[in-house]
Design an enzyme around this catalytic site. Structure first.
Site, short mmCIF file in Angstrom:
data_model
loop_
_atom_site.label_atom_id
_atom_site.label_comp_id
_atom_site.label_asym_id
_atom_site.label_seq_id
_atom_site.Cartn_x
_atom_site.Cartn_y
_atom_site.Cartn_z
N ALA A 1 0.77 -1.00 -0.49
CA ALA A 1 -0.45 0.13 -0.33
C ALA A 1 0.89 1.24 -0.10
O ALA A 1 1.13 1.58 -0.80
CB ALA A 1 -0.89 -0.21 1.12
N ARG A 2 1.40 2.00 1.20
CA ARG A 2 1.94 2.33 1.35
C ARG A 2 2.73 2.62 2.81
O ARG A 2 2.66 2.20 3.63
CB ARG A 2 1.74 4.01 1.28
CG ARG A 2 0.85 4.80 0.43
CD ARG A 2 1.59 5.73 -0.72
NE ARG A 2 0.65 5.32 -1.89
CZ ARG A 2 0.85 5.12 -2.79
NH1 ARG A 2 0.69 3.94 -2.87
NH2 ARG A 2 0.36 5.02 -3.87
N ASP B 1 6.51 -3.48 -0.91
CA ASP B 1 6.49 -2.71 -2.38
C ASP B 1 7.12 -1.84 -2.13
O ASP B 1 6.82 -1.59 -3.39
CB ASP B 1 5.74 -3.23 -3.03
CG ASP B 1 5.79 -2.93 -4.61
OD1 ASP B 1 6.88 -2.82 -5.27
OD2 ASP B 1 4.57 -2.64 -4.90
N HIS C 1 8.08 -0.25 -5.31
CA HIS C 1 7.09 0.23 -5.62
C HIS C 1 6.62 0.08 -7.07
O HIS C 1 5.98 0.60 -8.01
CB HIS C 1 6.99 1.33 -5.58
CG HIS C 1 5.85 1.75 -5.17
ND1 HIS C 1 5.45 3.53 -4.49
CD2 HIS C 1 4.45 1.69 -5.74
CE1 HIS C 1 4.13 3.23 -4.19
NE2 HIS C 1 3.58 2.89 -5.07
N GLY D 1 3.84 -3.03 -7.74
CA GLY D 1 3.17 -3.51 -7.62
C GLY D 1 2.14 -2.96 -8.73
O GLY D 1 1.45 -4.34 -9.78
N GLU E 1 10.82 7.31 -0.74
CA GLU E 1 11.15 6.74 -2.03
C GLU E 1 11.70 7.77 -3.08
O GLU E 1 11.51 8.58 -2.95
CB GLU E 1 10.11 5.54 -2.65
CG GLU E 1 9.49 4.45 -1.75
CD GLU E 1 8.01 3.37 -2.55
OE1 GLU E 1 7.47 4.66 -3.85
OE2 GLU E 1 7.68 3.07 -2.16
#
Length: 319
Positions: A232-233, A257, A281, A283, A262
């Site tokens: 998600a985050r 992920d 990240h 996904g 980031e």
């Protein structure tokens, strides 16, 4: 009527660009994602199709003609939605564009950490065939998956896990009033999800009130054989507490992920733990999801500028 000009800070799939052209739009693809460049390149544009760049207040204020920001994807943490609302700018996203892709990578990550795919792959490549004798994994079948969040992505994960792996599904009951619940899903309190699940997977949006919502208390409730999954985050998690839980083997492992910072810093401790699998990240980074995201965002722009009403409004702009 002049053709609406759409600013695209970062390149999108050809199908999205073609849709804009075929429906009477012009577009400008950006050259860099820093704020100063975006402030210059958005000048003269009527709308913005946003992939990964940040639509800050300064960017939004740079062009008085700007009417709409269409998010290529789901997350809204890269858009100053409050500023857009104040400035009279419509914000939309594409919540159904990448759900399948993110759900699939959550399942893949779950399997990767449970079956120790990465260390086994490394061992095989260095010729250590019998490394497997002291690196056994665990099956997903029959295990309990606890979900924090049961929206578009969470519900896909539940279906895939139950139908594909015969997993038992429990879902945190918060914000579930009035939502349809499949017969294979059981609602549970927050603590029960962490205490009983063999895998905990997070699928909620990032908001100011839930930054760091999963921390030392939650990891302390998890079984030492349990795994934590976050697609998600990153800022939903207290990463220092997660790193400590992994380092001390208070939990068995994690698949991430997303991280709080980031792009990823090479010094991030989560990158140096054997029981953590981290991806950048990605996904939603499948051919299919990138095409859907680009086309759905372009469709929203088309509906907006032709007065048809958008499907996925995020805000109600001030007039």
């Amino acid at each position: 009527m002049n053709k609406p000009l759409i600013y695209i800070p970062r390149q999108i799939a050809k199908e999205g660009r073609d849709y804009l052209t075929e429906h009477g739009f012009e577009y400008r693809v950006g050259t860099a994602l820093d704020e100063d460049t975006m402030v210059q390149e958005i000048r003269g544009c009527d709308g913005m199709l946003l992939r990964t760049a940040h639509a800050t207040r300064r960017v939004l204020e740079a062009e008085p003609k700007l009417q709409i920001v269409a998010r290529h994807g789901v997350g809204l943490d890269i858009i100053d939605v409050a500023a857009a609302t104040e400035l009279g700018i419509q914000v939309v996203n594409t919540p159904t564009s990448n759900g399948l892709s993110v759900a699939e990578i959550a399942i893949c990550g779950m399997s990767a950490v449970a079956r120790k795919i990465l260390p086994l792959n490394a061992a095989a490549k260095r010729g250590d065939f019998f490394y497997k004798n002291h690196c056994q994994g665990t099956e997903l079948s029959g295990k309990t998956l606890g979900l924090i969040g049961f929206g578009h992505i969470g519900s896909h994960v539940a279906r895939m896990a139950h139908m594909g792996f015969n997993m038992n599904i429990i879902v945190y009951k918060g914000h579930m009033e009035g939502k349809p619940i499949p017969e294979y899903v059981r609602l549970a309190e927050w603590d029960e999800v962490f205490q009983t699940a063999d895998f905990v997977s997070v699928h909620i949006p990032l908001r100011p009130e839930n930054v760091g919502i999963i921390g030392a208390r939650e990891f302390g409730m998890m079984k030492p054989t349990a795994y934590f999954i976050n697609t998600a985050r990153g800022k939903l998690t207290d990463e220092a507490a997660l790193a400590e839980a992994l380092r001390s083997h208070a939990i068995a492992g994690a698949y991430l992920d997303v991280l709080a910072s980031e792009p990823l810093s090479p010094e991030d401790p989560l990158l140096h733990l054997d029981n953590a699998v981290v991806t950048p990240h990605c996904g939603g980074s499948t051919d299919e999801a990138l095409i859907r995201s680009a086309v759905y965002a372009a469709e929203e722009l088309d509906r907006f500028f032709h007065g048809q009403g958008v499907r996925w409004p995020v805000n109600t702009p001030k007039k």
